[in-house]
Design a protein around this motif. Structure first.
Motif, PDB file in Angstrom:
ATOM      1  N   GLN A 190      80.148  30.362 -13.815  1.00 21.68           N
ATOM      2  CA  GLN A 190      79.944  30.386 -12.398  1.00 21.68           C
ATOM      3  C   GLN A 190      81.031  29.961 -11.516  1.00 21.68           C
ATOM      4  OE1 GLN A 190      76.822  31.942 -12.128  1.00 21.68           O
ATOM      5  NE2 GLN A 190      76.903  31.696 -14.231  1.00 21.68           N
ATOM      6  N   GLU A 196      78.675  32.816  -9.404  1.00 20.44           N
ATOM      7  CA  GLU A 196      77.561  32.290  -8.163  1.00 20.44           C
ATOM      8  C   GLU A 196      78.251  31.422  -7.402  1.00 20.44           C
ATOM      9  OE1 GLU A 196      75.098  33.726  -7.038  1.00 20.44           O
ATOM     10  OE2 GLU A 196      74.029  34.883  -9.013  1.00 20.44           O
ATOM     11  N   TRP A 197      79.172  30.478  -8.029  1.00 19.92           N
ATOM     12  CA  TRP A 197      79.873  29.336  -7.347  1.00 19.92           C
ATOM     13  C   TRP A 197      81.015  29.501  -6.507  1.00 19.92           C
ATOM     14  CZ3 TRP A 197      78.052  25.572 -11.547  1.00 19.92           C
ATOM     15  CH2 TRP A 197      76.712  25.039 -11.261  1.00 19.92           C
ATOM     16  N   GLY A 202      81.061  34.086  -4.154  1.00 20.82           N
ATOM     17  CA  GLY A 202      79.899  33.181  -4.546  1.00 20.82           C
ATOM     18  C   GLY A 202      80.119  31.818  -3.578  1.00 20.82           C
ATOM     19  N   TYR A 206      75.106  27.315  -4.126  1.00 21.98           N
ATOM     20  CA  TYR A 206      74.134  28.092  -4.810  1.00 21.98           C
ATOM     21  C   TYR A 206      73.249  27.170  -5.559  1.00 21.98           C
ATOM     22  CZ  TYR A 206      71.809  31.533  -7.901  1.00 21.98           C
ATOM     23  OH  TYR A 206      70.892  31.886  -8.622  1.00 21.98           O
TER      24      TYR A 206
END
Length: 487
Positions: A190, A196-197, A202, A206
């Motif tokens: 991530q 996602e981060w 990202g 999240y």
């Protein structure tokens, strides 16, 4: 702004007032934990332990800082499952055959998820000197002493992320099983491209919500050669982040100097003489400094040469760096409550030291009358603490085998007074050591945490077997006094 509430009223309003004002939690639970000292000097190892007492999944920043100017020497993220416990050892690189450097290293046998993954995979991680490589003392040996800062970055609420962190039974690849997280590599991913981060694609918030606390920790100084260990509790700071902070705002990528102690709310609560007093400070850094301020600290010492007894006081100022590191040390002043700037080697603050003998002369008087006469008070000439972590020694040599850069010994003054044991007081209320709240009230002293370590070497623990030697070590928490001058 200043507001005074009786402690009983504050307790009744728990979650309303105290939750919005940063404070030191005397119960030992918090959102931030400060471990005042680690050492690998003199064959020391330091064990660091951290527990999540909640049912929540936590994102935590682990930051290790060297002793002279609080430069970061290692930083990584830790992701904890509910009721998880994490531990690691800080040890000398000389003890690690695979590490060909001087200085300190970190190693953990704990499988809780870290990013980078190397820590949770059991690798030995060497500390770095990059941040201070322009200082006059820039070697890796500077990493051998320092302190540890742990900051909760938020609660993980996304079920997919939680599933990766959750511990369970897994094959060890050798026909057995082990209890470990499901998929730490998923957390690591991530923070990589497409994760996602990782910005810009990202967002670090999240699957996150704000910090809630419930962490506790402790450290243990172990010297195998001497056969001693001394443990201490981490200082717990609670209500560090205010209620209006965006979910995940503190969640930062590994290797980032954020979040820091400067990210605290500017509202504080000080508990003093039965009252809980609320103040507003200029910013989060001042807020953390204010709750750690002390006009003086007191503790015991034992320096009896007949018992080979030594005592060291650990004095750590975890916010000092941000006040004393200036752009031009020859022109720019330090910021209050500090008075001297970092010049690449020192930033010295004058303190006073007083000590007393343990015993008073005895007179056969009624038990409800105090003994007299009192022993004379002895005042040591002005001395200074010049590093972020300072070790003040009361014996003939350092009890914790502290490095010369951070050690100051007053054993000659102790022995010269004929005092082998007793108690002492270090005062920080010298000129310029002041921090002002928005109300105009002045906090006197300096922000300091720490503890004392006493060691004793009994050369004849068993008279029947004169080769038997017994070593002992104990840690004793400092007692602090804070003085606030009203506006």
């Amino acid at each position: 702004m200043k507001k005074i509430l009786p402690v009983a009223v504050l307790a009744a309003l728990a979650g309303v007032n105290a939750a919005q004002a940063v404070h030191v939690n005397s119960d030992g639970l918090g959102q931030v934990l400060l471990y005042p000292y680690y050492s690998t000097e003199g064959d020391n190892d330091t064990y660091i332990a951290l527990a999540n007492t909640t049912s929540e999944y936590k994102a935590v920043k682990i930051r290790i800082l060297e002793s002279m100017n609080s430069n970061e020497v290692l930083d990584f993220n830790l992701y904890m499952s509910p009721y998880d416990h994490w531990s690691a050892v800080i040890t000398s690189a000389a003890d690690e055959a695979s590490i060909d450097v001087e200085g300190a290293t970190l190693r953990s046998a704990d499988t809780s998820c870290t990013v980078p993954l190397a820590v949770s995979q059991g690798d030995t991680i060497a500390f770095r000197e990059y941040v201070y490589d322009g200082d006059s003392e820039s070697g890796l040996d500077r990493t051998q002493e320092g302190y540890v800062e742990i900051i909760e970055m938020g609660v993980i609420t996304d079920p997919v992320l939680q599933a990766a962190i959750k511990h369970g039974s897994h094959s060890d690849g050798e026909g057995g099983t082990e209890w470990r997280p499901a998929n730490c590599a998923f957390l690591d991913a991530q923070w990589r491209d497409g994760g996602e981060w990782l910005p810009p694609s990202g967002d670090a918030d999240y699957g996150m919500s704000g910090v809630t606390g419930g962490l506790y920790g402790y450290g243990v100084l172990i010297n195998v050669e001497d056969g001693t260990s001394a443990g201490y509790d981490a200082t717990a700071i609670d209500a560090f982040a205010d209620d209006f902070q965006l979910p995940g705002a503190l969640h930062q990528e590994p290797g980032n100097v954020q979040p820091s102690l400067a990210d605290a709310t500017d509202e504080i609560t000080i508990f003093n003489e039965g009252d809980a007093v609320n103040y507003t400070l200029d910013d989060g850094l001042d807020a953390v400094s204010a709750i750690l301020m002390a006009t003086s600290i007191s503790n015991d010492y034992v320096a009896d040469e007949g018992r080979n007894a030594k005592t060291d006081w650990i004095l750590t100022m975890p916010t000092k760096r941000q006040y004393v590191n200036v752009e031009d040390p020859d022109e720019d002043p330090a910021e209050p409550p500090f008075t001297d700037v970092w010049d690449g080697k020192t930033a010295c603050e004058e303190v006073s030291i007083e000590f007393w003998d343990r015993e008073e002369a005895f007179e056969d008087v009624p038990s409800d009358v105090g003994f007299s006469p009192r022993p004379p008070q002895v005042e040591i000439p002005a001395t200074s603490l010049c590093t972020e972590v300072s070790v003040l020694g009361f014996g003939s040599e350092s009890a914790v085998k502290a490095g010369a850069a951070i050690y100051s010994g007053i054993g000659d003054s102790i022995s010269g007074a004929g005092f082998s044991e007793g108690w002492a007081r270090v005062g920080f209320d010298t000129e310029g050591h002041e921090l002002q709240a928005e109300s105009g009230d002045i906090f006197l002293g300096l922000p300091v945490i720490g503890f004392a370590v006493q060691t004793v070497r009994n050369e004849n623990a068993n008279p029947a077997a004169d080769s038997v030697i017994a070593n002992y070590a104990a840690s004793v928490e400092h007692k602090s006094v804070l003085e606030v001058d009203p506006d």
